[in-house]
Design a protein around this motif. Structure first.
Motif, mmCIF file in Angstrom:
data_model
loop_
_atom_site.group_PDB
_atom_site.id
_atom_site.type_symbol
_atom_site.label_atom_id
_atom_site.label_comp_id
_atom_site.label_asym_id
_atom_site.label_seq_id
_atom_site.Cartn_x
_atom_site.Cartn_y
_atom_site.Cartn_z
ATOM 1 N N LEU A 33 0.787 -1.332 0.098
ATOM 2 C CA LEU A 33 0.242 0.069 0.052
ATOM 3 C C LEU A 33 0.576 1.776 -0.258
ATOM 4 O O LEU A 33 0.175 2.323 -0.319
ATOM 5 N N TYR A 34 2.620 1.135 0.820
ATOM 6 C CA TYR A 34 2.912 2.208 1.003
ATOM 7 C C TYR A 34 3.546 2.842 -0.330
ATOM 8 O O TYR A 34 3.567 3.386 -0.622
ATOM 9 N N LYS A 35 3.030 1.670 -2.047
ATOM 10 C CA LYS A 35 4.028 2.701 -3.008
ATOM 11 C C LYS A 35 2.373 3.254 -3.636
ATOM 12 O O LYS A 35 2.406 4.658 -4.147
ATOM 13 N N HIS A 36 1.479 3.594 -2.926
ATOM 14 C CA HIS A 36 0.568 3.998 -3.544
ATOM 15 C C HIS A 36 0.209 5.489 -2.155
ATOM 16 O O HIS A 36 -0.322 6.554 -2.603
ATOM 17 N N ILE A 37 0.517 5.764 -1.142
ATOM 18 C CA ILE A 37 0.141 6.477 -0.007
ATOM 19 C C ILE A 37 0.893 6.055 0.836
ATOM 20 O O ILE A 37 1.854 5.667 1.556
ATOM 21 N N ASP A 38 0.764 7.245 1.244
ATOM 22 C CA ASP A 38 2.064 7.686 2.757
ATOM 23 C C ASP A 38 1.548 7.328 3.754
ATOM 24 O O ASP A 38 2.069 6.985 4.762
ATOM 25 N N SER A 39 -0.001 6.915 4.307
ATOM 26 C CA SER A 39 -0.116 6.887 5.883
ATOM 27 C C SER A 39 -1.527 6.690 5.777
ATOM 28 O O SER A 39 -2.459 7.580 4.780
ATOM 29 N N LEU A 40 -2.295 6.734 6.623
ATOM 30 C CA LEU A 40 -3.671 6.531 6.926
ATOM 31 C C LEU A 40 -4.438 7.307 7.173
ATOM 32 O O LEU A 40 -5.862 7.937 6.373
ATOM 33 N N GLY A 42 -3.348 9.795 5.255
ATOM 34 C CA GLY A 42 -3.384 10.175 4.077
ATOM 35 C C GLY A 42 -4.307 9.684 2.812
ATOM 36 O O GLY A 42 -5.306 10.738 2.342
ATOM 37 N N LEU A 43 -4.915 8.503 3.675
ATOM 38 C CA LEU A 43 -5.983 7.284 2.731
ATOM 39 C C LEU A 43 -7.220 8.862 3.161
ATOM 40 O O LEU A 43 -7.535 8.020 2.433
ATOM 41 N N ARG A 44 -7.284 8.792 4.892
ATOM 42 C CA ARG A 44 -8.426 8.979 5.346
ATOM 43 C C ARG A 44 -8.923 10.535 4.520
ATOM 44 O O ARG A 44 -9.940 10.495 3.858
ATOM 45 N N ARG A 45 -8.077 11.785 4.718
ATOM 46 C CA ARG A 45 -8.090 13.080 3.711
ATOM 47 C C ARG A 45 -8.355 12.409 2.152
ATOM 48 O O ARG A 45 -9.292 13.114 2.158
ATOM 49 N N ASP A 46 -7.560 11.779 1.621
ATOM 50 C CA ASP A 46 -7.702 10.818 0.239
ATOM 51 C C ASP A 46 -9.834 10.798 -0.105
ATOM 52 O O ASP A 46 -10.961 11.122 -0.935
ATOM 53 N N VAL A 47 -9.947 9.729 1.180
ATOM 54 C CA VAL A 47 -11.883 9.560 1.095
ATOM 55 C C VAL A 47 -12.452 10.354 1.349
ATOM 56 O O VAL A 47 -13.314 10.525 0.578
ATOM 57 N N ALA A 48 -12.124 11.173 2.718
ATOM 58 C CA ALA A 48 -12.590 13.330 2.347
ATOM 59 C C ALA A 48 -13.257 13.752 1.443
ATOM 60 O O ALA A 48 -13.837 14.287 1.012
ATOM 61 N N VAL A 49 -11.928 13.411 0.429
ATOM 62 C CA VAL A 49 -11.808 14.693 -1.081
ATOM 63 C C VAL A 49 -13.572 14.016 -2.181
ATOM 64 O O VAL A 49 -14.348 14.809 -2.311
ATOM 65 N N LEU A 50 -12.964 12.119 -2.007
ATOM 66 C CA LEU A 50 -13.966 11.557 -2.214
ATOM 67 C C LEU A 50 -15.852 12.079 -2.025
ATOM 68 O O LEU A 50 -16.092 12.413 -2.496
ATOM 69 N N ALA A 51 -15.644 11.678 -0.642
ATOM 70 C CA ALA A 51 -17.352 11.976 -0.065
ATOM 71 C C ALA A 51 -17.492 13.174 -0.278
ATOM 72 O O ALA A 51 -18.643 13.524 -0.951
ATOM 73 N N VAL A 52 -16.893 14.841 -0.344
ATOM 74 C CA VAL A 52 -17.072 15.919 -0.210
ATOM 75 C C VAL A 52 -16.876 15.933 -1.818
ATOM 76 O O VAL A 52 -18.736 17.151 -1.968
ATOM 77 N N THR A 53 -16.530 15.552 -2.536
ATOM 78 C CA THR A 53 -16.838 16.076 -3.577
ATOM 79 C C THR A 53 -18.093 15.162 -4.113
ATOM 80 O O THR A 53 -18.823 15.697 -5.124
ATOM 81 N N GLU A 54 -18.505 13.804 -4.424
ATOM 82 C CA GLU A 54 -19.675 13.374 -4.295
ATOM 83 C C GLU A 54 -21.255 13.956 -3.681
ATOM 84 O O GLU A 54 -22.063 14.151 -4.254
ATOM 85 N N LEU A 55 -20.417 14.087 -2.005
ATOM 86 C CA LEU A 55 -21.627 15.021 -1.630
ATOM 87 C C LEU A 55 -22.009 16.265 -2.450
ATOM 88 O O LEU A 55 -23.235 16.768 -2.130
ATOM 89 N N GLY A 56 -21.275 17.039 -2.976
ATOM 90 C CA GLY A 56 -21.351 18.253 -3.902
ATOM 91 C C GLY A 56 -22.038 18.174 -4.510
ATOM 92 O O GLY A 56 -22.970 19.313 -5.288
#
Length: 191
Positions: A33-40, A42-56
């Motif tokens: 996983l660390y080839k694609h993400i820096d940390s948990l 960072g992953l949670r931030r990315d999910v938050a961006v996806l979710a807020v984008t979808e909600l928007g």
């Protein structure tokens, strides 16, 4: 990977989104996983961006062609629907963007612009609109969170309760507009 993490959060719960659980879901070893993400985080931030984008996107689509009360009801319904269908992602939307995170800030800005446009239909602007935005978010978030957590155990119809919540907020906004304070310069941030 972010979509897989979002799906995992919806199925298992936001609090159960871990790197180990994601690795197991994807059928890879944790170090991969660390080839694609820096940390948990960072992953949670990315999910938050996806979710807020979808909600928007959901609230934007709901608001199109509507104003004031009709727009409020449509946006509130879209907000609730998103929380019902994506409980883990919804939980991620609570996270406020970091001040230096342009992508997350832009996604949150979409939701904020929709809500401010709805409130403009009530004659609210400036600090009054920010106050109303915060109150609306608190009311909707409370309802969605309680509903997702099984907090409405009484036999009364939950849909009716939601409708009455939104109708009450609508009535309050009409009165609020009548007593609106003079507008001050307001910086736009996530409420």
């Amino acid at each position: 990977m972010v979509t897989g993490a979002a799906e995992l959060a919806d199925e298992a719960g936001w609090e159960r989104l871990t790197l180990a659980a994601l690795a197991a879901r994807l059928g890879v070893r944790l170090p991969s996983l660390y080839k694609h993400i820096d940390s948990l985080d960072g992953l949670r931030r990315d999910v938050a961006v996806l979710a807020v984008t979808e909600l928007g996107a959901a609230v934007s689509a709901a608001a199109v062609g509507r104003a004031a009360s009709d727009a409020l009801r449509a946006v509130a319904g879209a907000y609730r629907d998103y929380g019902q269908h994506h409980p883990g992602r919804y939980a991620a939307t609570v996270r406020a963007p970091a001040t230096d995170d342009a992508e997350h800030t832009a996604a949150a800005g979409t939701v904020l612009r929709v809500v401010l446009a709805v409130l403009a239909g009530y004659g609210l602007a400036g600090d009054d609109a920010i106050d109303a935005t915060r109150a609306l978010r608190a009311a909707l978030h409370g309802f969605v969170t309680l509903e997702a957590g099984g907090g409405f155990g009484m036999p009364a119809d939950v849909d009716r309760s939601f409708t009455r919540l939104v109708d009450g907020f609508d009535a309050s906004l009409h009165r609020w507009a009548d007593t609106a304070q003079p507008s001050h310069t307001t910086r736009v941030r996530t409420p």
